[in-house]
Design an enzyme around this catalytic site. Structure first.
Site, short mmCIF file in Angstrom:
data_model
loop_
_atom_site.label_atom_id
_atom_site.label_comp_id
_atom_site.label_asym_id
_atom_site.label_seq_id
_atom_site.Cartn_x
_atom_site.Cartn_y
_atom_site.Cartn_z
N ASN A 138 33.02 12.63 66.97
CA ASN A 138 31.95 13.32 66.24
C ASN A 138 30.97 12.35 65.60
O ASN A 138 30.29 12.69 64.64
CB ASN A 138 32.53 14.28 65.20
CG ASN A 138 33.52 13.60 64.26
OD1 ASN A 138 33.73 12.39 64.32
ND2 ASN A 138 34.14 14.38 63.39
N ARG A 194 32.25 8.23 52.85
CA ARG A 194 33.30 8.69 51.96
C ARG A 194 32.76 8.75 50.54
O ARG A 194 32.07 7.85 50.08
CB ARG A 194 34.52 7.75 52.01
CG ARG A 194 35.34 7.85 53.31
CD ARG A 194 35.98 9.23 53.46
NE ARG A 194 36.74 9.38 54.70
CZ ARG A 194 36.26 9.92 55.82
NH1 ARG A 194 34.99 10.32 55.88
NH2 ARG A 194 37.04 10.05 56.87
N GLN A 233 38.54 15.88 48.06
CA GLN A 233 38.11 16.96 48.94
C GLN A 233 39.27 17.94 49.15
O GLN A 233 40.36 17.49 49.48
CB GLN A 233 37.63 16.40 50.29
CG GLN A 233 36.37 15.61 50.14
CD GLN A 233 35.69 15.29 51.46
OE1 GLN A 233 34.54 14.86 51.47
NE2 GLN A 233 36.37 15.47 52.57
N HIS A 263 31.14 18.44 53.54
CA HIS A 263 31.77 17.70 54.63
C HIS A 263 31.81 18.52 55.92
O HIS A 263 32.87 18.76 56.51
CB HIS A 263 33.17 17.22 54.27
CG HIS A 263 33.53 15.96 55.03
ND1 HIS A 263 34.61 15.17 54.74
CD2 HIS A 263 32.93 15.37 56.12
CE1 HIS A 263 34.67 14.15 55.57
NE2 HIS A 263 33.65 14.25 56.42
#
Length: 394
Positions: free
Chosen positions: A147, A285, A314, A333
């Protein structure tokens, strides 16, 4: 036979989709640079389906159960009584995504006595304590490049959203207004701006290649200097440190892995050296940025905007200040979990499992740690190494 524990984000609040906005997704035959796509023996899903949520199950459940394995799929991962905590002690394999990570701390790894394989369905394995995994001889793998372009596209989108102040303009339209002066009072052209890329790996290079046609002035820093011909092709200026880079940019994009060196790196001291009115886009991040320092920089006007796709922790709590800080364009995200990207990382996850169950080698670009040491991509991205010369970029 193995017990496979899969932690995925919850299904849509409206239920698992009975249909999709598009009937197909484009077929991608190779990654940029000729790297090969995942090559499992088969898949049990249609590309373009929602695979990253519990009901999608990464398209793995039917196949794994047909092979005699026990499969547990859950989104319940928080707290001592979560399903993840209850099922972990006798799991042989743990799979999760960076978007809804199953945090494998040293304590959890110690209690997971049977754990042999950890897979990130996507890119980025910092939610696993890699030192603890090495100490136990656990294999950690991820679906490298699956990705990367998804994240690069999202990054370019967020750069434009910030610089053009799209969020304000859309809100005025949605609320029924036509306040043109208000809508453009913080809107600029990207053309001519100085854009700096922090870490020029697969995603960073894809961002460079996609931003170059906008007529920006590009620079970067990385432990591994890019080949001279690449720098010349895109008019890149190399900086030997992040401290040098940020002094010379109007826009900074962040693509570094989370390590001891990068944790909290974007702090008050570093932000103070950036030109006033700079923008930051961080799809890497959340913990690379000092949470409160970012808020202070936006409130003081030091930063003109901050966008990102990553938070710490998260999922982020409802009261996280990045949700409401001024001039933000945060997302939850989602950059790497487009339906197109899901098809690739689900296929790559199956390929890793097929090879591991068969006792075959996992391809090096998927490996992070194996046999007690950093291997493959892990040796490049996570292990501490001296800076290499131009042309040695992996």
């Amino acid at each position: 036979m193995a017990k496979v524990l899969i932690v995925l984000y919850p299904d849509p609040v409206t239920g698992y989709p009975p249909e999709y906005a598009r009937d197909t997704v484009p077929e991608i035959t190779e990654y940029p640079g000729g790297a090969t796509l995942p090559d499992p023996q088969a898949i049990d899903f249609v590309p373009g389906q929602l695979l990253g949520s519990v009901s999608g199950g990464l398209g793995l459940k039917r196949w794994l159960e047909s092979e005699g394995h026990t499969v547990v799929i859950t989104s319940d991962k928080e707290g001592a009584d979560s399903m993840f905590e209850r099922e972990l002690p006798d799991a042989d394999v743990v799979i999760s995504q960076p978007f809804w990570p199953a945090y494998l701390t040293a304590d959890r790894i110690e209690r997971a006595e049977k754990l042999q394989l950890v897979i990130t369905a996507g890119i980025g394995s910092d939610h696993t304590d890699l030192n603890a995994a090495n100490a136990r001889g656990i294999t950690v793998a991820e679906v490298t490049y699956s990705n990367s372009i998804s994240v690069a596209e999202h990054t370019v989108m967020q750069v434009l959203v910030l610089v053009r102040d799209f969020v304000t303009q859309h809100r005025i339209s949605e609320e029924g207004g036509w306040n043109i002066a208000d809508a453009v009072s913080r809107s600029y052209d990207l053309e001519g701006m100085r854009v700096g890329v922090f870490a020029a790996g697969r995603i960073g290079r894809a961002v460079i290649e996609r931003l170059a046609p906008f007529g920006v002035r590009l620079s970067y820093t990385d432990r591994f200097r890019l080949p001279r011909e690449y720098e010349e092709r895109y008019g890149l200026t190399f900086h030997d440190s992040i401290e040098s880079l940020v002094r010379e940019v109007d826009v900074l994009t962040v693509h570094a892995p989370l390590t001891d060196e990068t944790r909290g790196l974007l702090d008050d001291e570093l932000l103070a050296t950036m030109p006033r009115g700079a923008y930051i886009v961080n799809p890497a991040r959340g913990a690379i940025a000092d949470r409160d320092a970012i808020v202070r920089a936006l409130e003081s006007g030091r930063l003109a905007g901050y966008a990102g796709d990553v938070w710490d922790p998260q999922p982020a709590p409802a009261g996280h200040p990045w949700r409401t800080m001024p001039h933000n364009a945060m997302t939850t995200h989602t950059s790497g979990t487009s339906l197109s990207g899901q098809a690739r990382y689900a296929a790559g996850t199956r390929e890793i499992l097929e090879r591991w169950f068969a006792g075959e080698e996992i391809r090096p670009e998927y490996l992070i740690v194996e046999g007690g040491g950093y291997r493959g991509t892990g040796a490049h991205s996570y292990a501490q190494q001296p800076t290499q010369a131009a042309g040695e970029q992996a």
